[in-house]
Design a protein around this motif. Structure first.
Motif, PDB file in Angstrom:
ATOM      1  N   ALA A   1       0.701  -1.067  -0.187  1.00 58.16           N
ATOM      2  CA  ALA A   1       0.236   0.079   0.053  1.00 58.16           C
ATOM      3  C   ALA A   1       0.822   1.199  -0.137  1.00 58.16           C
ATOM      4  N   ALA A   2       0.513   2.209  -0.886  1.00 60.25           N
ATOM      5  CA  ALA A   2       1.272   3.306  -1.021  1.00 60.25           C
ATOM      6  C   ALA A   2       1.173   4.455   0.254  1.00 60.25           C
ATOM      7  N   ASP A   3      -0.001   4.140   0.606  1.00 57.68           N
ATOM      8  CA  ASP A   3      -0.275   5.163   1.638  1.00 57.68           C
ATOM      9  C   ASP A   3       0.423   4.842   2.912  1.00 57.68           C
ATOM     10  N   ALA A   4       0.608   3.385   3.092  1.00 59.67           N
ATOM     11  CA  ALA A   4       1.462   2.849   4.355  1.00 59.67           C
ATOM     12  C   ALA A   4       2.911   3.465   4.150  1.00 59.67           C
ATOM     13  N   VAL A   5       3.472   3.559   2.918  1.00 56.08           N
ATOM     14  CA  VAL A   5       4.553   4.046   2.806  1.00 56.08           C
ATOM     15  C   VAL A   5       4.762   5.609   3.474  1.00 56.08           C
ATOM     16  N   ARG A   6       3.840   6.511   2.754  1.00 54.85           N
ATOM     17  CA  ARG A   6       3.947   7.602   3.236  1.00 54.85           C
ATOM     18  C   ARG A   6       3.648   7.892   4.697  1.00 54.85           C
ATOM     19  N   GLY A   7       2.743   7.021   5.219  1.00 50.29           N
ATOM     20  CA  GLY A   7       2.550   7.232   6.497  1.00 50.29           C
ATOM     21  C   GLY A   7       3.946   6.873   7.486  1.00 50.29           C
ATOM     22  N   VAL A   8       4.573   5.908   7.084  1.00 51.42           N
ATOM     23  CA  VAL A   8       5.887   5.474   7.568  1.00 51.42           C
ATOM     24  C   VAL A   8       6.774   6.679   7.685  1.00 51.42           C
ATOM     25  N   VAL A   9       7.008   7.245   6.487  1.00 47.04           N
ATOM     26  CA  VAL A   9       7.842   8.343   6.304  1.00 47.04           C
ATOM     27  C   VAL A   9       7.635   9.611   7.281  1.00 47.04           C
ATOM     28  N   GLN A  10       6.393   9.685   7.433  1.00 42.79           N
ATOM     29  CA  GLN A  10       5.805  10.866   8.045  1.00 42.79           C
ATOM     30  C   GLN A  10       5.911  10.884   9.397  1.00 42.79           C
ATOM     31  N   SER A  11       5.529   9.454   9.907  1.00 40.09           N
ATOM     32  CA  SER A  11       5.526   9.173  11.388  1.00 40.09           C
ATOM     33  C   SER A  11       6.859   8.954  12.132  1.00 40.09           C
ATOM     34  N   LYS A  12       7.744   8.609  11.227  1.00 38.79           N
ATOM     35  CA  LYS A  12       9.025   8.173  11.724  1.00 38.79           C
ATOM     36  C   LYS A  12      10.024   9.424  11.909  1.00 38.79           C
TER      37      LYS A  12
ATOM     38  N   ALA B   1      10.292  12.396   1.523  1.00 44.84           N
ATOM     39  CA  ALA B   1       8.900  12.990   1.471  1.00 44.84           C
ATOM     40  C   ALA B   1       8.071  12.409   0.301  1.00 44.84           C
ATOM     41  N   LYS B   2       8.891  12.312  -0.987  1.00 38.56           N
ATOM     42  CA  LYS B   2       8.189  11.811  -2.046  1.00 38.56           C
ATOM     43  C   LYS B   2       7.954  10.437  -2.400  1.00 38.56           C
ATOM     44  N   LEU B   3       8.349   9.580  -1.413  1.00 41.23           N
ATOM     45  CA  LEU B   3       8.273   8.082  -1.705  1.00 41.23           C
ATOM     46  C   LEU B   3       6.787   7.870  -1.669  1.00 41.23           C
TER      47      LEU B   3
END
Lengths: 278, 319
Positions: free
Chosen positions: B252-263, B278-280
């Motif tokens: 899931a691409a959203d999961a990737v974005r979520g990880v980048v923002q939360s960590k 940020a663009k991943l």
């Protein structure tokens, strides 16, 4: 003011006004004469107290106060049923002149006491399962109320009553408030976490920079040490050279040569003057 | 007419210096007078520069450098060559910028100051970044080699960062990742753990940003190599990278974005790499997700067993 100071001052005040304390209770009855009946009397007195509290609750208007007091009554009842009755059961076999008949009589008295305890109104209704009778059948095997028992068959005793888990308006509102404040706290904690992690990152970067600069400073220290040693040795050599130059023998030789030179110049001047005259 | 006066002054110094260069019987001089010529050339060069005649200024600096070298003062020669390099940049002569930077570096090395030479190369590279990125990268590599030869690669963190940013801006993600791994190794020598961990995370992010399955596979390999380093294996950056791979494997691409923002470690990367993170995810997500899943789920059990992040951040089977 520290805790110790507070304690000392409280002790001093108590000592000062000790004379106004209520008189000590009447001396306790001699132990060992009839422990069972004494205990029974004490437990009956406790049940009377609970009855009085229940009567107070019946007159109370505020629902939260009613709930609190009912909970307190239930707790006391449970304690009586577990600790109190257990102790009584143990003592029912002791005492002087306890025959079989007396023992049976004592058991009856204990049953009556249990019924009396159950009859204290505590806002839960009358349909309660009497799980205590099973405990009466096994002397000494009754579990203490203060220790934790895990039952596989689900909740027992007070918790088996479905009314125990029913939500009222108050509890639902309380739960909502709790959820809202927890969400606010989580948000604030997240902000704090972000700030703290930024600070940690800055601190680590500063640490890395210090680790990087340490060998540079060591190198600079080494090189200045070498330069200082070189300057010291040059100074020493220079001092030697200057002393040599200023040595007495050299000075005398210089002076003598200067004199000879001046003499020569003077002689040449006179010769030239003589020649000019002629 | 200040400019005119400066030009005249410059011409005057230049003529005198040129005369000193030529052997002359009149002045009983068989060899050129380097010592006398050098300061004259310097004055001429400065005057030309103030007057705005950059070409002649550069030529004068070159001659001054040569004179200093003949005297044996290679340090000053190197400084003049570096000035010539900067003037070349003002003139837009990019080839000469690189050439003069290299000459300055070799002069510094001869003067016994290789670190200063490496600094000169990196400054030259910085000037070439916009105009000629390939030359800039070459100069950065030479600078880093000089640091390594001198044993001072631990102090070269700024150069590493600039070089990595230059490569990333020009789309050379594998090269950037290789450079960042080299940076991590350099940090090891001075115990700069935080920079080391960030470098490894940056390498993983750069490879994932490349946006294809092969690079994603390469990213996982790089991550496992980095886990062999003690400082990285228990760090927050390692956990963050592992979470990123798990998000990719999850599909899931959203999961990737979520990880980048939360960590937090992703926010703390250098600017250029942080923008990439940020663009991943980029590119075609499906093949990358499949590659990540293969690596994280299957083939990783043996490789990750001994070297997984401490604390078991991933769901690999640990022996």
């Amino acid at each position: 003011m520290s805790l110790y100071d507070v304690q000392q001052r409280a002790d001093a005040i108590l000592q000062k006004y000790a004379q106004y304390e209520p008189q000590a209770k009447s001396p306790a009855p001699k132990a060992g004469v009839d422990p069972f009946n004494e205990e029974l009397a004490a437990l009956h007195a406790a049940v009377d107290e609970l009855m009085r509290q229940a009567a107070d609750v019946a007159e109370e208007k505020s629902r939260t106060a009613v709930a609190t007091k009912n909970a307190e009554i239930r707790r006391s009842k449970q304690q009586l049923l577990t600790d109190g009755i257990e102790g009584l059961t143990k003592k029912s076999r002791r005492g002087r002149g306890v025959t079989r008949a007396a023992y049976e009589e004592r058991q009856q008295k204990i049953k009556e006491l249990v019924d009396r305890v159950y009859s204290v109104p505590d806002g839960m209704g009358a349909n309660r399962s009497r799980s205590f009778s099973s405990k009466m059948n096994s002397f000494g095997a009754a579990s203490s109320g203060s220790s934790l028992t895990l039952s596989i068959g689900g909740p027992s005793g007070i918790a088996a009553n479905p009314l125990w888990h029913k939500a009222t308006e108050d509890t639902a509102r309380f739960e909502q408030e709790w959820e809202a404040s927890r969400a606010r706290q989580d948000e604030a904690l997240d902000r704090i976490e972000r700030g703290v992690s930024s600070l940690a990152d800055l601190a680590k970067a500063a640490g890395d920079e210090l680790a990087r600069q340490a060998p540079v400073l060591d190198e600079a220290d080494r090189q200045t040490g070498a330069a200082a040693r070189g300057v010291r040795s040059n100074n020493a050599k220079l001092r030697g050279v200057v002393l040599q130059v200023r040595g007495k023998r050299n000075f005398c030789i210089d002076v003598t040569l200067m004199v000879i030179l001046l003499g020569l110049v003077a002689y040449l001047v006179t010769v030239v003057q003589k020649w000019q005259k002629h | 007419m200040d400019r005119g006066r400066k030009l005249e002054e410059a011409e005057h110094h230049m003529r005198k210096a040129n005369k000193l260069w030529a052997p002359s019987i009149f002045e009983l001089r068989l060899k050129p007078d380097w010592e006398g010529a050098a300061p004259l050339y310097e004055k001429a060069a400065l005057a030309y520069k103030q007057a705005g005649d950059l070409e002649k200024s550069r030529a004068a600096y070159e001659r001054a450098a040569m004179s200093q070298e003949k005297i044996g003062s290679t340090w000053h020669a190197a400084k003049h060559l570096e000035t010539a390099s900067q003037i070349s940049k003002d003139l837009g002569d990019w080839a000469q910028v690189a050439e003069f930077a290299r000459q300055a570096a070799s002069a510094f090395a001869q003067a016994g100051r290789p670190t200063a030479g490496a600094d000169a190369l990196s400054r030259g590279a910085k000037q070439l970044e916009e105009a000629s990125p390939s030359d800039a990268h070459a100069l950065y590599s030479e600078a880093l080699d000089m640091y390594e030869v001198d044993g001072k690669e631990g102090q070269a963190s700024d150069v590493f960062r600039q070089a990595a940013a230059c490569l990333v801006r020009n789309g050379k993600f594998s090269d950037a990742a290789a450079l960042l791994m080299r940076f991590g190794q350099a940090c090891e020598s001075v115990n700069a753990r935080s920079s080391q961990c960030k470098a490894y995370l940056g390498a993983v992010v750069a490879l994932l940003y490349a946006g294809d399955a092969r690079e994603a596979w390469q990213a996982r390999v790089v991550f496992q190599d980095a886990l062999a380093v003690d400082a990285f294996s228990g760090s927050e950056e390692a956990f963050a990278a592992d979470a990123l791979f798990l998000a990719y494997a999850g599909g899931a691409a959203d999961a990737v974005r979520g990880v980048v923002q939360s960590k937090a470690p992703f926010r703390q990367l250098d600017t250029a790499l942080g923008r990439l993170a940020a663009k991943l995810p980029v590119g075609d997500f499906e093949p990358q997700a499949r590659a990540a899943k293969d690596l994280v789920g299957g083939g990783d059990g043996g490789g990750g067993g001994g070297a997984g992040p401490c604390g078991g951040g991933s769901d690999d089977e640990l022996m």
